[in-house]
Motif scaffolding. Sequence first.
Motif, PDB file in Angstrom:
ATOM      1  N   PRO A 191      13.662   4.790   6.157  1.00 35.61           N
ATOM      2  CA  PRO A 191      12.630   5.569   6.852  1.00 35.61           C
ATOM      3  C   PRO A 191      13.169   6.364   7.821  1.00 35.61           C
ATOM      4  CG  PRO A 191      12.342   3.338   6.712  1.00 35.61           C
ATOM      5  CD  PRO A 191      13.748   3.247   6.474  1.00 35.61           C
ATOM      6  N   ASP A 192      12.276   7.436   7.966  1.00 38.72           N
ATOM      7  CA  ASP A 192      12.577   8.356   9.125  1.00 38.72           C
ATOM      8  C   ASP A 192      11.767   7.833  10.445  1.00 38.72           C
ATOM      9  OD1 ASP A 192      12.569  10.494  10.908  1.00 38.72           O
ATOM     10  OD2 ASP A 192      12.010  11.893   9.442  1.00 38.72           O
ATOM     11  N   PRO A 193      12.532   7.726  11.283  1.00 35.12           N
ATOM     12  CA  PRO A 193      11.968   7.038  12.661  1.00 35.12           C
ATOM     13  C   PRO A 193      10.857   8.009  13.016  1.00 35.12           C
ATOM     14  CG  PRO A 193      14.205   7.068  12.778  1.00 35.12           C
ATOM     15  CD  PRO A 193      14.159   7.767  11.471  1.00 35.12           C
ATOM     16  N   TYR A 231      -4.166  13.967   8.754  1.00 35.41           N
ATOM     17  CA  TYR A 231      -3.640  14.550  10.103  1.00 35.41           C
ATOM     18  C   TYR A 231      -2.250  14.154  10.036  1.00 35.41           C
ATOM     19  CZ  TYR A 231      -8.283  14.952  12.533  1.00 35.41           C
ATOM     20  OH  TYR A 231      -9.568  15.208  12.927  1.00 35.41           O
ATOM     21  N   PHE A 232      -1.516  13.244   9.632  1.00 41.54           N
ATOM     22  CA  PHE A 232      -0.174  12.830   9.365  1.00 41.54           C
ATOM     23  C   PHE A 232       0.397  13.872   8.434  1.00 41.54           C
ATOM     24  CE2 PHE A 232       3.462  11.133   7.302  1.00 41.54           C
ATOM     25  CZ  PHE A 232       4.133  10.599   8.283  1.00 41.54           C
ATOM     26  N   GLU A 233      -0.254  14.305   7.434  1.00 44.94           N
ATOM     27  CA  GLU A 233       0.397  15.292   6.331  1.00 44.94           C
ATOM     28  C   GLU A 233       0.281  16.525   6.929  1.00 44.94           C
ATOM     29  OE1 GLU A 233      -2.360  14.443   3.246  1.00 44.94           O
ATOM     30  OE2 GLU A 233      -0.779  12.901   2.591  1.00 44.94           O
ATOM     31  N   THR A 234      -0.578  17.129   7.814  1.00 49.01           N
ATOM     32  CA  THR A 234      -0.869  18.160   8.535  1.00 49.01           C
ATOM     33  C   THR A 234       0.413  18.470   9.522  1.00 49.01           C
ATOM     34  OG1 THR A 234      -2.832  18.419   8.114  1.00 49.01           O
ATOM     35  CG2 THR A 234      -2.272  19.799   9.737  1.00 49.01           C
ATOM     36  N   ARG A 242       0.845  -1.125  -0.071  1.00 48.07           N
ATOM     37  CA  ARG A 242       0.089   0.194  -0.040  1.00 48.07           C
ATOM     38  C   ARG A 242       0.944   1.401   0.066  1.00 48.07           C
ATOM     39  NH1 ARG A 242      -3.789  -0.685   4.977  1.00 48.07           N
ATOM     40  NH2 ARG A 242      -1.982  -1.556   5.984  1.00 48.07           N
ATOM     41  N   ALA A 243       0.376   2.201  -0.831  1.00 49.78           N
ATOM     42  CA  ALA A 243       1.337   3.660  -0.637  1.00 49.78           C
ATOM     43  C   ALA A 243       0.579   4.475   0.285  1.00 49.78           C
ATOM     44  CB  ALA A 243       0.953   4.121  -2.142  1.00 49.78           C
ATOM     45  N   MET A 244       1.531   4.709   1.416  1.00 48.94           N
ATOM     46  CA  MET A 244       0.967   5.524   2.662  1.00 48.94           C
ATOM     47  C   MET A 244       2.070   6.721   2.574  1.00 48.94           C
ATOM     48  SD  MET A 244      -0.649   2.682   5.036  1.00 48.94           S
ATOM     49  CE  MET A 244       0.512   1.487   5.010  1.00 48.94           C
ATOM     50  N   PRO A 245       1.662   7.729   3.136  1.00 47.10           N
ATOM     51  CA  PRO A 245       2.445   9.111   3.142  1.00 47.10           C
ATOM     52  C   PRO A 245       3.736   8.765   3.976  1.00 47.10           C
ATOM     53  CG  PRO A 245       0.538   9.782   4.221  1.00 47.10           C
ATOM     54  CD  PRO A 245       0.318   8.407   3.433  1.00 47.10           C
ATOM     55  N   TRP A 246       3.668   7.870   5.322  1.00 40.04           N
ATOM     56  CA  TRP A 246       4.620   7.650   6.202  1.00 40.04           C
ATOM     57  C   TRP A 246       5.626   6.330   5.786  1.00 40.04           C
ATOM     58  CZ3 TRP A 246      -0.475   7.576   7.213  1.00 40.04           C
ATOM     59  CH2 TRP A 246      -1.004   6.398   7.470  1.00 40.04           C
ATOM     60  N   SER A 277       3.225   8.010  12.780  1.00 39.29           N
ATOM     61  CA  SER A 277       2.082   7.330  11.972  1.00 39.29           C
ATOM     62  C   SER A 277       1.805   6.230  13.163  1.00 39.29           C
ATOM     63  CB  SER A 277       2.577   6.857  10.799  1.00 39.29           C
ATOM     64  OG  SER A 277       3.565   5.594  11.104  1.00 39.29           O
ATOM     65  N   GLU A 278       2.363   5.392  13.884  1.00 41.48           N
ATOM     66  CA  GLU A 278       1.907   4.551  14.721  1.00 41.48           C
ATOM     67  C   GLU A 278       1.352   4.869  15.940  1.00 41.48           C
ATOM     68  OE1 GLU A 278       2.119   1.423  14.094  1.00 41.48           O
ATOM     69  OE2 GLU A 278       3.361   1.462  12.292  1.00 41.48           O
ATOM     70  N   ILE A 279       1.617   6.235  16.318  1.00 42.93           N
ATOM     71  CA  ILE A 279       0.760   6.875  17.511  1.00 42.93           C
ATOM     72  C   ILE A 279      -0.670   7.123  16.946  1.00 42.93           C
ATOM     73  CG2 ILE A 279       0.540   8.609  18.989  1.00 42.93           C
ATOM     74  CD1 ILE A 279       2.822   6.700  19.586  1.00 42.93           C
TER      75      ILE A 279
END
Length: 348
Positions: free
Chosen positions: A36-38, A59-62, A19-23, A44-46
């Motif tokens: 990956p950036d930790p 929300y993640f992108e914001t 899946r393509a996801m922003p994180w 994303s996991e939180i």
Amino acid sequence: MRELPRADDLLVWYDRHARAMPWRVPPAARQAGVTPDPYRVWMSEIMLQQTTVAAVKSYFETFTERWPTVTDLAGAADEDVMAAWAGLGYYARARNLLKCARVIAEDYGGSFPREHADLLLLPGVGPYTAAAVSSIAYDAPETVLDGNVERVMARIFNDHTPLPQAKPVFHNYASSLTPPLRPGDYAQAVMDLGATICTPKNPACGLCPWRSNCAAWAEGTAAELPKKMPKKRKPTRLGIAYLAKRVDGAWLLERRPDKGLLGGMLGWPGSDWGDAPTEAPPIRAQWKETTAEARHTFTHFHLRLTVKTALVPMDRAPDRGEFVEPNVFERDDLPTVMRKAYDLGKGS
């Protein structure tokens, strides 16, 4: 005896269908050396805890546009972060997000610790999140176990032990399948498998790369797994929300205590939530009751709020809370239940 599924088979599937996801760093980029950036993995996991991917993306992108590094987030004002989180729910996560960012900025020089044991010491980071960051960000062979992975394990091993009692058993299963090579991609692959193929209802077993190794598929029990204990009936609590509007358009708001539900969030002054709420208007006024209630469901209970509205003069001071000027007030800065109350009372 049925052979255990091979991680390589799942990784071949993941390389084609991730899946393509922003994180997420896609598998091809990961294999080309992109790491990956930790910070983004952790964020994303939180956010994804008890929330769907679809709800989290915006929300993640914001958050990552506004606070692109953990140091940026650590320096943010509490009220700005809580307002940006509004509507995502489970607000203790947002408070822990800030606490964790500040610990990393102050104690770790703005860099996430690499060791799994150190990650577990961070505020709001439990075994699942620590394993996810270790695995996805640092490619460590840690065992990642979320709801999707639990479902896959229950079916692969045809285990009818009900959740939550089965969690340690499923963790052992997942650990036995985690490979030493590409464990970060593998962790995301098995989560993707649960989210897109091994779904709760109507699993697409015909498309599954692990079908031939799945005991539940062989026995025809996949659709009934995992087993779960019956849910307890949620109680209903009652409360009152007071929407006071000043004649200049300002709204009376109150910041909730840091601890407890909606901690640290702006909201309408109100009563306690219980069996019989006590009248506690925040300002002297002629209060009118709306015809409908604001209803919302939290993890452990249903809430029914009686919404009362009043128009008050400029010179009347509230007993608690403070007026927020109309050019500053933002409905979307309120948590969802408070938005529901606003939508009922704004025209009264």
